[in-house]
Design an enzyme around this catalytic site. Structure first.
Site, mmCIF file in Angstrom:
data_model
loop_
_atom_site.group_PDB
_atom_site.id
_atom_site.type_symbol
_atom_site.label_atom_id
_atom_site.label_comp_id
_atom_site.label_asym_id
_atom_site.label_seq_id
_atom_site.Cartn_x
_atom_site.Cartn_y
_atom_site.Cartn_z
ATOM 1 N N HIS A 153 0.837 -1.218 0.000
ATOM 2 C CA HIS A 153 0.000 0.000 0.000
ATOM 3 C C HIS A 153 0.866 1.260 0.000
ATOM 4 O O HIS A 153 0.426 2.311 0.469
ATOM 5 C CB HIS A 153 -0.947 0.033 1.209
ATOM 6 C CG HIS A 153 -1.706 -1.241 1.424
ATOM 7 N ND1 HIS A 153 -2.967 -1.466 0.915
ATOM 8 C CD2 HIS A 153 -1.342 -2.388 2.053
ATOM 9 C CE1 HIS A 153 -3.363 -2.681 1.253
ATOM 10 N NE2 HIS A 153 -2.389 -3.264 1.935
ATOM 11 N N SER A 274 15.262 20.611 -16.839
ATOM 12 C CA SER A 274 14.081 21.418 -17.151
ATOM 13 C C SER A 274 14.537 22.667 -17.878
ATOM 14 O O SER A 274 15.607 23.209 -17.591
ATOM 15 C CB SER A 274 13.364 21.787 -15.858
ATOM 16 O OG SER A 274 12.580 22.951 -16.045
ATOM 17 N N LYS A 280 16.299 21.021 -11.716
ATOM 18 C CA LYS A 280 15.606 19.758 -11.981
ATOM 19 C C LYS A 280 16.483 18.695 -12.631
ATOM 20 O O LYS A 280 17.336 18.994 -13.468
ATOM 21 C CB LYS A 280 14.386 20.001 -12.877
ATOM 22 C CG LYS A 280 13.244 20.713 -12.195
ATOM 23 C CD LYS A 280 12.673 19.955 -10.995
ATOM 24 C CE LYS A 280 11.878 18.738 -11.399
ATOM 25 N NZ LYS A 280 10.598 19.092 -11.984
ATOM 26 N N GLU A 287 9.552 7.649 -16.936
ATOM 27 C CA GLU A 287 8.217 8.186 -17.242
ATOM 28 C C GLU A 287 7.787 7.802 -18.654
ATOM 29 O O GLU A 287 6.634 7.434 -18.895
ATOM 30 C CB GLU A 287 8.224 9.701 -17.094
ATOM 31 C CG GLU A 287 8.462 10.159 -15.658
ATOM 32 C CD GLU A 287 8.824 11.629 -15.607
ATOM 33 O OE1 GLU A 287 7.920 12.458 -15.723
ATOM 34 O OE2 GLU A 287 10.034 11.951 -15.477
#
Ligand code: ARG
Length: 454
Positions: A153, A274, A280, A287
């Site tokens: 979980h 970024s 970043k 992804e």
């Protein structure tokens, strides 16, 4: 190709609508190999002579070399890879080329080409899966001592060796390889000779063609052979599961690479920055893989849906099998390839892992097991330890901070040695059952996989 039956030419709109050469050209090597085997059977049956066979062979070989070099001009008006190659062969060598399609239909031809193509792809995917597994095993070996919280979980559950977590994926990819190999086994059957639907009145030696193309068996029903694509669905399904496994691994890595976890650092080479935020460092490979998996799953559903309502046997709908197939093959291969490379450069950060694992609640189950070994029924033990944890939460302390009196007050079964439990390594190494994450087990599994993957 069918001008005899028609008075007017096909509308340009239809030609554009129905062409598949823009994507099925990539079957050319398999199409040519199939045609050479077919021509060999034509010669063996006395339907063409040696000279004609030689003309077909060398004509097809020179077309193949031209396509290899990128010099061949594909004609959309000739619809697909089969007609483009046959038409060009006939233009070059004349009559022998015009004899090539004897006792053959594009329906059995395309069934053959896809099987040949997928057989190669299955082998390549199998190899790439092994590369990813090797990278995972290597990463596990390099960080054999690192312990992290295992999660259910996404809540801290019990401590595990980092390598045990990685080995879970090695197992998944091994089943994926098994599924790909299974699918390969079932698609490795030679369909040529099935004709358009009902074979041919001209008998060719199908076993000879199968031998020439390295098929261990031939299809036994001509209607089945031209009408089903279940073998393609099976491989799409196996690829969808590879995608799912890569996607879940991606999700783990994305979490682990976040500032909240900091368990791993993905190398600069496999992260991006970024354009706006200078600080970043984004896990784009993960992804993108997670994102591409959506398409790979969609491709499986796409072909299933295409096939669902088709009457026997071949229907032109089936030409729609190729784009999802090619897309899944390309996507899964590219994902496996980049994962094998990226995993090799992942750095594990021991300090944040140690910090996360220093949560004594991870050992609550061990405390319950202790009570069980001291004669307390498990359900009762579960409740006692639940109350112990609640007490800790209330007092803002950890299980290790309670006194023996506190423990005794919760259950007389507690003795001074309860504090020995509050040791992560001990917890892990007590889990010695096969499949459980003791150091010895994990070492053995790493060694087993290392040997198996060599
Ligand atoms: N391009 C077609 C396909 O991929 C080849 C078979 C065409 N057969 C036919 N009868 N139109 O399915």
């Amino acid at each position: 190709m069918w001008k005899g039956r028609f008075k007017t030419d096909t509308a340009q709109l239809l030609k554009d609508y129905s062409e598949s050469i823009s994507f099925d050209w990539r079957l050319y090597r398999h199409d040519i190999a199939g045609s050479i085997a077919h021509a060999t059977a034509l010669e063996a049956a006395g339907l063409i002579n040696q000279t004609e066979l030689e003309a077909i062979r060398s004509g097809l070989a020179s077309i193949r070399d031209e396509i290899d070099r990128g010099e061949f001009v594909w004609k959309p008006d000739l619809e697909d890879v089969h007609m483009n190659i046959e038409a060009e062969l006939t233009r070059r060598i004349g009559d022998p080329g015009a004899k090539l399609h004897t006792a053959r239909s594009r329906n059995d031809q395309v069934a053959l080409d896809i099987r040949l193509y997928l057989r190669d792809q299955a082998d390549e995917i199998g190899q790439l899966l092994a590369e990813v597994q090797k990278s995972l095993v290597e990463l596990g070996e390099k960080n054999a001592e690192v312990v992290i919280p295992g999660y259910t979980h996404l809540q801290r559950a019990q401590p595990v060796l980092f390598a045990h977590h990685l080995l879970a994926y090695v197992e998944m990819f091994s089943r994926d390889a098994g599924r790909v190999a299974d699918a390969r086994g079932r698609l490795n059957v030679m369909p040529l000779g099935s004709g358009a639907i009902a074979g041919s009145t001209i008998n060719l030696d199908r076993e000879l063609i199968a031998r020439l193309l390295d098929f261990p068996a031939i299809t036994q029903n001509s209607m089945d052979a031209v009408s089903d694509r279940d073998f393609a669905v099976e491989l799409l399904s196996a690829m969808a599961l590879i995608g799912i496994h890569l996607s879940r691994l991606s999700e783990d890595l994305i979490l682990w690479a976040s500032a909240e976890f900091k368990f791993v650092t993905i190398s600069d080479a496999y992260t991006t920055g970024s354009s706006l935020m200078p600080q970043k460092k984004n896990p784009d490979v993960c992804e993108l893989t997670r994102g591409k998996t959506g398409r790979v799953v969609g491709n499986l559903v796409s072909l299933l849906t295409t096939l669902k309502g088709l009457p026997m046997t071949y229907n032109r709908d089936m030409q729609e099998d190729k784009e999802p197939l090619f897309d899944s093959v390309d996507t899964v291969k590219a994902s496996l390839q980049i994962y094998a490379a990226m995993l090799r450069e992942i750095q594990v950060n021991p300090a944040p892992c140690a910090e996360a694992v220093a949560d004594w609640n991870l050992l609550a189950t061990d405390v319950a097991d202790y009570l069980v070994l001291h004669g307390v029924p498990f359900r009762k033990a579960h409740e006692i330890v639940g109350k112990t944890v609640a007490l800790c939460v209330e007092q803002g302390v950890a299980l290790a901070d309670l006194s023996l009196e506190d423990y005794k007050a919760l259950s007389p079964a507690f003795e001074a040695d309860v504090f020995d439990l509050l040791n992560v390594r001990r917890s892990i190494d007590a889990r010695t059952n096969p499949g459980a994450p003791s150091s010895a087990n994990v070492q053995a599994q790493l060694a087993r996989w290392k040997a198996a993957l060599e």
